[in-house]
Design a protein around this motif. Structure first.
Motif, mmCIF file in Angstrom:
data_model
loop_
_atom_site.group_PDB
_atom_site.id
_atom_site.type_symbol
_atom_site.label_atom_id
_atom_site.label_comp_id
_atom_site.label_asym_id
_atom_site.label_seq_id
_atom_site.Cartn_x
_atom_site.Cartn_y
_atom_site.Cartn_z
ATOM 1 N N LEU A 51 -0.564 -26.324 5.081
ATOM 2 C CA LEU A 51 -1.562 -26.990 5.928
ATOM 3 C C LEU A 51 -1.112 -27.067 7.381
ATOM 4 O O LEU A 51 -1.940 -27.185 8.289
ATOM 5 N N LYS A 52 0.173 -26.968 7.613
ATOM 6 C CA LYS A 52 0.711 -27.021 8.979
ATOM 7 C C LYS A 52 0.802 -25.641 9.629
ATOM 8 O O LYS A 52 1.090 -25.530 10.822
ATOM 9 N N GLN A 53 0.582 -24.597 8.821
ATOM 10 C CA GLN A 53 0.710 -23.239 9.337
ATOM 11 C C GLN A 53 -0.564 -22.808 10.061
ATOM 12 O O GLN A 53 -1.670 -23.120 9.624
ATOM 13 N N PRO A 54 -0.421 -22.062 11.169
ATOM 14 C CA PRO A 54 -1.608 -21.579 11.892
ATOM 15 C C PRO A 54 -2.300 -20.461 11.118
ATOM 16 O O PRO A 54 -1.701 -19.817 10.248
ATOM 17 N N ARG A 55 -3.540 -20.236 11.445
ATOM 18 C CA ARG A 55 -4.278 -19.128 10.831
ATOM 19 C C ARG A 55 -3.682 -17.807 11.302
ATOM 20 O O ARG A 55 -3.456 -17.607 12.502
ATOM 21 N N GLN A 56 -3.419 -16.906 10.367
ATOM 22 C CA GLN A 56 -2.767 -15.645 10.714
ATOM 23 C C GLN A 56 -3.122 -14.579 9.690
ATOM 24 O O GLN A 56 -3.464 -14.885 8.552
ATOM 25 N N PRO A 57 -3.064 -13.301 10.093
ATOM 26 C CA PRO A 57 -3.366 -12.234 9.136
ATOM 27 C C PRO A 57 -2.185 -11.977 8.213
ATOM 28 O O PRO A 57 -1.032 -12.184 8.584
ATOM 29 N N ALA A 58 -2.484 -11.548 7.018
ATOM 30 C CA ALA A 58 -1.449 -11.124 6.078
ATOM 31 C C ALA A 58 -1.284 -9.616 6.207
ATOM 32 O O ALA A 58 -2.263 -8.881 6.339
ATOM 33 N N ALA A 59 -0.052 -9.160 6.174
ATOM 34 C CA ALA A 59 0.228 -7.729 6.346
ATOM 35 C C ALA A 59 0.844 -7.155 5.075
ATOM 36 O O ALA A 59 1.584 -7.833 4.367
ATOM 37 N N TRP A 60 0.525 -5.898 4.777
ATOM 38 C CA TRP A 60 1.110 -5.204 3.637
ATOM 39 C C TRP A 60 1.004 -3.698 3.857
ATOM 40 O O TRP A 60 0.375 -3.235 4.814
ATOM 41 N N HIS A 61 1.650 -2.941 3.002
ATOM 42 C CA HIS A 61 1.631 -1.480 3.089
ATOM 43 C C HIS A 61 0.871 -0.911 1.903
ATOM 44 O O HIS A 61 1.028 -1.361 0.768
ATOM 45 N N PHE A 62 0.043 0.087 2.187
ATOM 46 C CA PHE A 62 -0.716 0.755 1.134
ATOM 47 C C PHE A 62 -0.841 2.229 1.495
ATOM 48 O O PHE A 62 -1.300 2.578 2.591
ATOM 49 N N ASP A 63 -0.381 3.099 0.583
ATOM 50 C CA ASP A 63 -0.410 4.550 0.824
ATOM 51 C C ASP A 63 0.266 4.909 2.140
ATOM 52 O O ASP A 63 -0.254 5.699 2.945
ATOM 53 N N ASN A 64 1.437 4.293 2.358
ATOM 54 C CA ASN A 64 2.250 4.564 3.549
ATOM 55 C C ASN A 64 1.561 4.158 4.850
ATOM 56 O O ASN A 64 1.904 4.653 5.928
ATOM 57 N N HIS A 65 0.586 3.291 4.749
ATOM 58 C CA HIS A 65 -0.091 2.787 5.940
ATOM 59 C C HIS A 65 0.025 1.266 5.978
ATOM 60 O O HIS A 65 -0.025 0.602 4.945
ATOM 61 N N SER A 66 0.175 0.733 7.175
ATOM 62 C CA SER A 66 0.219 -0.721 7.344
ATOM 63 C C SER A 66 -1.199 -1.258 7.385
ATOM 64 O O SER A 66 -2.071 -0.697 8.056
ATOM 65 N N ARG A 67 -1.420 -2.341 6.666
ATOM 66 C CA ARG A 67 -2.742 -2.960 6.630
ATOM 67 C C ARG A 67 -2.625 -4.422 7.004
ATOM 68 O O ARG A 67 -1.578 -5.048 6.803
ATOM 69 N N LYS A 68 -3.711 -4.981 7.539
ATOM 70 C CA LYS A 68 -3.752 -6.403 7.882
ATOM 71 C C LYS A 68 -5.085 -6.993 7.463
ATOM 72 O O LYS A 68 -6.129 -6.359 7.574
ATOM 73 N N SER A 69 -5.026 -8.223 6.982
ATOM 74 C CA SER A 69 -6.245 -8.925 6.588
ATOM 75 C C SER A 69 -6.844 -9.628 7.797
ATOM 76 O O SER A 69 -6.276 -9.610 8.892
ATOM 77 N N LYS A 70 -7.961 -10.273 7.574
ATOM 78 C CA LYS A 70 -8.489 -11.172 8.593
ATOM 79 C C LYS A 70 -7.547 -12.370 8.707
ATOM 80 O O LYS A 70 -6.810 -12.678 7.769
ATOM 81 N N PRO A 71 -7.516 -13.055 9.833
ATOM 82 C CA PRO A 71 -6.684 -14.265 9.938
ATOM 83 C C PRO A 71 -7.105 -15.283 8.879
ATOM 84 O O PRO A 71 -8.288 -15.591 8.731
#
Length: 344
Positions: A53-73
């Motif tokens: 609850l104290k953390q700011p809104r931020q995107p989550a990052a991960w790798h898929f098929d050797n590409h970096s991906r990011k979610s919505k904040p």
């Protein structure tokens, strides 16, 4: 001989729904626990809800098929708001499906033709499993048919489907088709846990995760075992205590009922709709047990399993609420046909 059906009805409308969901809103505690689990999974963390609850809104990052991906904040409030709908729409966040790659991922193929090759042999389609390259079972299909390499998600979705049907069609509870749906629901609930335990057994034997131990002698045979013996595999493989006494107590009620519905010993059955409401609410114990098993093996939740945990509570609704009701005695309904020792 013909089938004889006797219906006892006192001023009861055929359209009356005897079972209903109490509230479309899932329990807040479960929503909070699920949101924490999802946030920790997406951000590879181990924070509490208070910390999130104290953390700011931020995107989550991960790798898929050797590409970096990011979610919505995202933040935990967004996750909780999605869960309050009774499901988890991960696509709305542009984020990956939280399911377990080896436990939940499924491939299935359907063949509608037989294709003989030029060498006189059939063209064969093979589906790899997620239980290791040395796993001895590989589905082969060379003609009309269907092959699946995992039934985990299918079973979870079927439980949800049957649960909804039994509730929504409770006005037809006196129809044999309704009873068969109820029967299928009970059997599917038990099969889900049984199947999960076998997946873990095979995974431990052919492609164990770090920290796992496989000792065939200590685990014992897979066949002819009590389900409680299979539950013990979890600690023997992961060295982690399941800690699911309450969930197991409710689950074993469904397991014993499943055995009765499969073997019909005794060859009769009776149940009240109050009994059925209790069995339907057992979906939460089944899902919670599956979740605790997954925690021991380090596996995330699937969306259908999340939906099982968030399923609203079911209650029985008499057709005439103005009439007084006597609490159900201990010798009527299913209690009158529950398997038990009898004098020979």
């Amino acid at each position: 001989m013909t089938d004889d059906a006797i219906t006892i009805r006192f001023n009861s409308e055929k359209s009356h729904s005897f079972l209903r969901y109490i509230s479309p809103k899932p329990h807040r505690r479960v929503v909070h626990e699920l949101a924490v689990a999802l946030m920790n999974q997406y951000f590879n963390a181990s924070l509490s809800r208070r910390q999130w609850l104290k953390q700011p809104r931020q995107p989550a990052a991960w790798h898929f098929d050797n590409h970096s991906r990011k979610s919505k904040p995202i933040d935990i409030n967004i996750i909780e708001s999605l869960l309050e709908t009774g499901t988890f729409d991960f696509n709305a966040l542009d984020i990956f499906d939280p399911r377990c790659n080896w436990l939940d991922s499924s491939i299935h193929i359907k063949a509608r033709v037989h294709l003989p090759g030029s060498d006189g042999k059939s063209v064969v389609f093979r589906i790899p499993t997620n239980l290791g390259s040395s796993f001895p079972y590989v589905p082969h299909l060379d003609r009309e048919g269907h092959a699946l390499n995992s039934l985990q998600i299918m079973s979870q979705k079927r439980i949800l489907e049957l649960h909804s049907i039994v509730v929504s069609e409770s006005h037809s509870y006196d129809q044999l088709s309704w009873f068969q749906n109820l029967r299928s629901y009970i059997c599917e609930c038990v099969s889900l846990i049984d199947m999960t335990l076998h997946q873990i057994y095979y995974k431990a034997r052919y492609s164990p995760l770090p920290g796992w131990t496989f000792n065939k002698n200590k685990l014992g045979p897979r066949f002819g075992r009590r389900l409680s013996d299979k539950i013990a595999w979890i600690y023997k493989i992961t060295s982690k205590h399941l800690g699911a006494e309450d969930e197991l107590k409710e689950f074993y009620i469904l397991k014993d009922l499943r055995n009765h519905l499969q073997h019909f010993d005794p060859p009769c059955i009776c149940y009240t709709l109050e009994d059925v409401a209790h069995w339907l609410n057992g979906i939460h114990s089944v899902a919670a047990l599956a979740w605790k098993i997954r925690k021991c093996i380090g596996s995330p939740l699937s969306v259908p399993l999340i939906e099982m945990l968030l399923t609203p509570v079911v209650e029985f609704v008499p057709s005439d609420t103005s009439l007084p009701r006597i609490p159900q005695p201990s010798n009527v309904g299913y209690a009158s046909t529950r398997p038990r020792d009898v004098n020979q």
